[in-house]
Design a protein around this motif. Structure first.
Motif, PDB file in Angstrom:
ATOM      1  N   THR A   1      30.611  44.101  45.365  1.00  0.00           N
ATOM      2  CA  THR A   1      30.657  45.281  44.507  1.00  0.00           C
ATOM      3  C   THR A   1      29.843  46.416  45.076  1.00  0.00           C
ATOM      4  OG1 THR A   1      28.807  44.463  43.210  1.00  0.00           O
ATOM      5  CG2 THR A   1      31.021  43.897  42.463  1.00  0.00           C
ATOM      6  N   THR A   2      29.641  46.440  46.396  1.00  0.00           N
ATOM      7  CA  THR A   2      28.882  47.548  46.965  1.00  0.00           C
ATOM      8  C   THR A   2      29.815  48.497  47.656  1.00  0.00           C
ATOM      9  OG1 THR A   2      28.518  46.301  48.999  1.00  0.00           O
ATOM     10  CG2 THR A   2      26.829  46.150  47.295  1.00  0.00           C
TER      11      THR A   2
ATOM     12  N   ARG B   1      20.357  53.459  42.415  1.00  0.00           N
ATOM     13  CA  ARG B   1      20.702  52.050  42.580  1.00  0.00           C
ATOM     14  C   ARG B   1      19.625  51.145  41.981  1.00  0.00           C
ATOM     15  NH1 ARG B   1      24.926  51.070  46.039  1.00  0.00           N
ATOM     16  NH2 ARG B   1      25.614  52.820  47.324  1.00  0.00           N
ATOM     17  N   ASP B   2      18.359  51.507  42.205  1.00  0.00           N
ATOM     18  CA  ASP B   2      17.271  50.697  41.668  1.00  0.00           C
ATOM     19  C   ASP B   2      17.312  50.681  40.138  1.00  0.00           C
ATOM     20  OD1 ASP B   2      14.644  49.252  42.029  1.00  0.00           O
ATOM     21  OD2 ASP B   2      13.945  50.975  40.864  1.00  0.00           O
TER      22      ASP B   2
ATOM     23  N   ASP C   1      26.252  51.034  51.100  1.00  0.00           N
ATOM     24  CA  ASP C   1      25.165  51.928  50.723  1.00  0.00           C
ATOM     25  C   ASP C   1      25.288  53.300  51.375  1.00  0.00           C
ATOM     26  OD1 ASP C   1      24.151  49.911  49.200  1.00  0.00           O
ATOM     27  OD2 ASP C   1      22.453  49.446  50.511  1.00  0.00           O
TER      28      ASP C   1
ATOM     29  N   ASP D   1      21.346  45.457  35.617  1.00  0.00           N
ATOM     30  CA  ASP D   1      22.363  44.530  36.129  1.00  0.00           C
ATOM     31  C   ASP D   1      23.712  45.209  36.335  1.00  0.00           C
ATOM     32  OD1 ASP D   1      22.709  42.040  37.226  1.00  0.00           O
ATOM     33  OD2 ASP D   1      23.498  41.136  35.399  1.00  0.00           O
TER      34      ASP D   1
ATOM     35  N   TRP E   1      31.002  57.301  41.536  1.00  0.00           N
ATOM     36  CA  TRP E   1      30.877  55.852  41.644  1.00  0.00           C
ATOM     37  C   TRP E   1      31.436  55.202  40.385  1.00  0.00           C
ATOM     38  CZ3 TRP E   1      28.728  54.292  46.265  1.00  0.00           C
ATOM     39  CH2 TRP E   1      27.977  55.246  46.960  1.00  0.00           C
TER      40      TRP E   1
ATOM     41  N   VAL F   1      29.804  51.369  42.507  1.00  0.00           N
ATOM     42  CA  VAL F   1      30.829  50.808  43.384  1.00  0.00           C
ATOM     43  C   VAL F   1      31.633  51.944  44.016  1.00  0.00           C
ATOM     44  CG1 VAL F   1      32.853  49.318  43.493  1.00  0.00           C
ATOM     45  CG2 VAL F   1      30.945  48.738  41.978  1.00  0.00           C
TER      46      VAL F   1
ATOM     47  N   ALA G   1      25.959  47.941  39.121  1.00  0.00           N
ATOM     48  CA  ALA G   1      26.032  48.398  40.505  1.00  0.00           C
ATOM     49  C   ALA G   1      26.985  49.577  40.614  1.00  0.00           C
ATOM     50  CB  ALA G   1      26.494  47.276  41.415  1.00  0.00           C
TER      51      ALA G   1
ATOM     52  N   PRO H   1      32.036  41.611  38.182  1.00  0.00           N
ATOM     53  CA  PRO H   1      32.637  42.933  38.400  1.00  0.00           C
ATOM     54  C   PRO H   1      34.028  43.099  37.806  1.00  0.00           C
ATOM     55  CG  PRO H   1      32.616  41.658  40.430  1.00  0.00           C
ATOM     56  CD  PRO H   1      31.782  40.905  39.452  1.00  0.00           C
TER      57      PRO H   1
ATOM     58  N   ARG I   1      27.044  43.570  37.966  1.00  0.00           N
ATOM     59  CA  ARG I   1      26.757  43.001  39.286  1.00  0.00           C
ATOM     60  C   ARG I   1      27.215  41.557  39.396  1.00  0.00           C
ATOM     61  NH1 ARG I   1      20.654  44.365  40.967  1.00  0.00           N
ATOM     62  NH2 ARG I   1      21.414  43.436  42.898  1.00  0.00           N
TER      63      ARG I   1
ATOM     64  N   GLY J   1      20.289  48.701  38.986  1.00  0.00           N
ATOM     65  CA  GLY J   1      20.075  47.291  39.259  1.00  0.00           C
ATOM     66  C   GLY J   1      19.248  46.611  38.187  1.00  0.00           C
TER      67      GLY J   1
END
Length: 432
Positions: free
Chosen positions: A431-432, A112-113, A314, A119, A46, A123, A121, A54, A51, A116
Motif C-alpha cells: 500500500t505504498t 506519513r508519520d 515514498d 494505522d 493520495w 497510497v 497509509a 487495504p 495499512r 501511520g
C-alpha cells in the motif's frame, strides 16, 4: 486529477457585473502571466487505505480523524481533502526544483508519520483498485458537480472519489517566441502530456478487476464530460483559444447564499453574461468557473499539467516532477524536447486531447506503443542531462535514472508491475 477546492463558498457580495469583452480580456491577461520560467510547484493526491486491510473501505470517522490530525501539522504545503477522502498536498511556489522537492518531502515525512499512528497509509495509485466511489464531502460545490457530471455517465463520480494524481505546475513562459516562450510551452505541454500519461500510467485496476487501460484514471477523465475536459482548439493562439474555451463551456454551477446551488444544463459562461440570469456574473464567478474546467493543461497564470497518475513509493512522485520541470525549464532541454515530441502530432490528428488517438493510445498501451517508447527514451535522456544543470542532487538524478532503467528502457510503465502484482495467484501489492 482533483475536482479542485476553490476559495469561498457563496456568491461574491460586491463586484462589478462582467461584460463579454471584459471577460475575454481578463482571461487573456490572468491566465498566461509571462516571464522567464523560474517558479515550480507540485500538487500530490493520495488515496488513504488501512495499512493492514487495504481492500476494506476506511470508515468515515477514521478519515475525519485523519483530516483533523493532518491539518494540525505545521506544513509548508496547503492541505485539502477531496470528495472521496483523498488527501492532497499543494506545495507553495518554489524558486527551484530542489526547493520544491525538499519542502514537499519534509511535509510527506510528517504526514506519513501522523497517518501511520492512525494505522492509515497514503497510497500513490491513479485509481483506487478496489473501492466503489463513495462521496464523503457534502458541500454545495460537490453536490452540483455530481449533478452536472452524472449527465454524462458514471465517470464523474469515479473521478471525484477514487482518483489521485501528480500535478506539476510551471510558469507559463516568456512573451517572446523561442523554446521558453509561452506559445511553445503550451504546444509542448499537449504533446509531451501524452508521453507523461504513458510513462507514468499507474492505474490498470478498478473495482477489483483489471481494465483495458494502463491509465484508467486518464480514461475516466476523458469520459466525464463532453467539453469540460478537452484541450482548447489548436487552431487559435493560446490566449484566444483559452478565452473561447472558458466562455463557451457550460457552467457547472451558479453559487448561491446556501445550498443546493443551481447546476444549469447547457448554460455557457458566454450565455450567462448575455442573459444576466439568474443573476449577472462578476469577475469572481469567472475565476470560479475556471476551477470547474478540467483540460489536461490548465493555464491559471502558470501552467498546470494535470495528466500524471499518482505514483507508488515514498519518492515516486519526485520523478515526474523532476523530469517534467527539466524538460520545460532547462533552456537546452527545452530547445530539443519539442523536436523530440513534435512528430507525435501526426498521431494525434485533428481531435483535441485527451480524446485523440495519441492520448487514448498512451492511456491504453503505455510504452508498448513504439512511438511513445521512443519519445519517452529521448525525453528521459534529455532530462538526465539537464538535471545537474538545474542543481538536482545526486539522489534525485539517481531516482530518475532508476525509473528509466526499470521502466522506460524496457518499454514498461508502473501499471505493468501492478498488473502482475494484482493478478490472482500472485502476491498482493503493498500500500505504498
Amino acid at each position: 486529477m482533483s475536482p479542485d477546492t476553490p476559495g469561498g463558498h457563496g456568491p461574491p457580495a460586491h463586484d462589478t457585473p462582467l461584460g463579454e469583452g471584459e471577460a475575454e480580456d481578463l482571461l487573456r491577461c490572468i491566465c498566461f502571466k509571462t516571464g522567464p520560467p523560474r517558479i515550480v510547484g507540485v500538487e500530490l493526491e493520495w488515496l488513504l487505505h488501512d495499512r493492514q486491510q487495504p481492500r476494506s473501505p476506511v470508515p468515515q470517522h477514521r478519515l475525519e480523524a485523519a483530516a483533523t490530525a493532518v491539518r494540525a501539522l505545521p506544513l509548508n504545503a496547503a492541505i485539502t481533502f477531496e470528495p472521496g477522502g483523498q488527501l492532497e498536498l499543494s506545495s507553495r511556489p518554489a524558486d527551484s526544483l530542489m526547493a520544491c522537492i525538499n519542502d514537499t518531502a519534509a511535509d510527506l515525512v510528517a504526514v506519513r508519520d501522523t497517518l501511520g499512528r492512525l494505522d492509515l497509509a497514503p497510497v500513490g495509485l491513479g485509481v483506487d483498485p478496489w473501492h466503489e466511489p463513495r462521496r464523503l464531502l457534502r458541500e454545495p460545490r460537490y453536490d452540483a458537480m455530481e449533478t452536472a457530471l452524472d449527465r454524462s455517465g458514471p465517470a464523474g463520480r469515479a473521478m471525484m472519489c477514487t482518483t489521485a494524481s501528480v500535478q506539476v505546475c510551471l510558469d507559463a513562459g516568456e512573451e517572446e517566441p523561442g523554446p521558453l516562450g509561452y506559445g511553445r510551452r503550451w504546444q509542448l505541454a499537449h504533446l509531451l502530456g501524452a508521453v507523461l500519461v504513458a510513462v507514468f500510467a499507474n492505474s490498470p485496476f478498478r473495482l477489483g478487476r483489471p481494465t483495458p487501460w494502463r491509465s484508467t484514471r486518464q480514461s475516466l477523465w476523458a469520459d466525464l464530460d463532453p467539453l469540460r475536459t478537452l484541450a482548447p482548439s489548436g487552431q487559435l493562439p493560446p490566449r484566444d483559444a483559452w478565452a473561447a474555451f472558458v466562455l463557451d463551456t457550460p457552467v457547472l454551477c451558479i453559487r448561491g447564499n446556501s445550498g443546493p446551488w443551481a447546476a444549469p444544463e447547457g448554460l455557457t459562461f458566454r450565455d450567462w453574461i448575455r442573459s444576466g440570469s439568474p443573476r449577472r456574473p462578476v469577475p469572481a464567478d469567472l475565476e470560479y468557473h475556471i476551477t470547474t474546467l478540467f483540460p489536461p493543461v490548465r493555464p491559471r497564470g502558470h501552467l498546470e499539467l494535470r495528466m500524471i497518475d499518482a505514483q507508488s513509493g515514498d519518492d515516486g512522485w519526485l520523478v515526474p516532477l523532476a523530469v517534467t520541470t527539466a524538460l520545460f525549464d532547462d533552456p537546452e532541454a527545452a530547445e530539443t524536447v519539442y523536436r523530440t515530441v513534435k512528430p507525435l502530432a501526426e498521431t494525434a490528428g485533428p481531435l483535441a486531447a485527451p480524446r485523440n488517438p495519441l492520448w487514448v493510445g498512451a492511456a491504453r498501451d503505455g510504452l508498448t506503443d513504439p512511438e511513445l517508447r521512443a519519445a519517452a527514451a529521448g525525453c528521459f535522456e534529455l532530462a538526465l542531462e539537464a538535471l545537474p544543470r538545474m542543481g538536482a542532487t545526486q539522489a534525485v538524478q539517481d531516482a530518475v535514472a532508476a525509473f528509466h532503467d526499470r521502466y522506460v528502457a524496457r518499454g514498461r510503465c508502473p501499471a505493468d508491475d501492478l498488473r502482475e502484482l494484482l493478478t490472482p495467484g500472485r502476491r498482493t501489492a503493498g500500500t505504498t
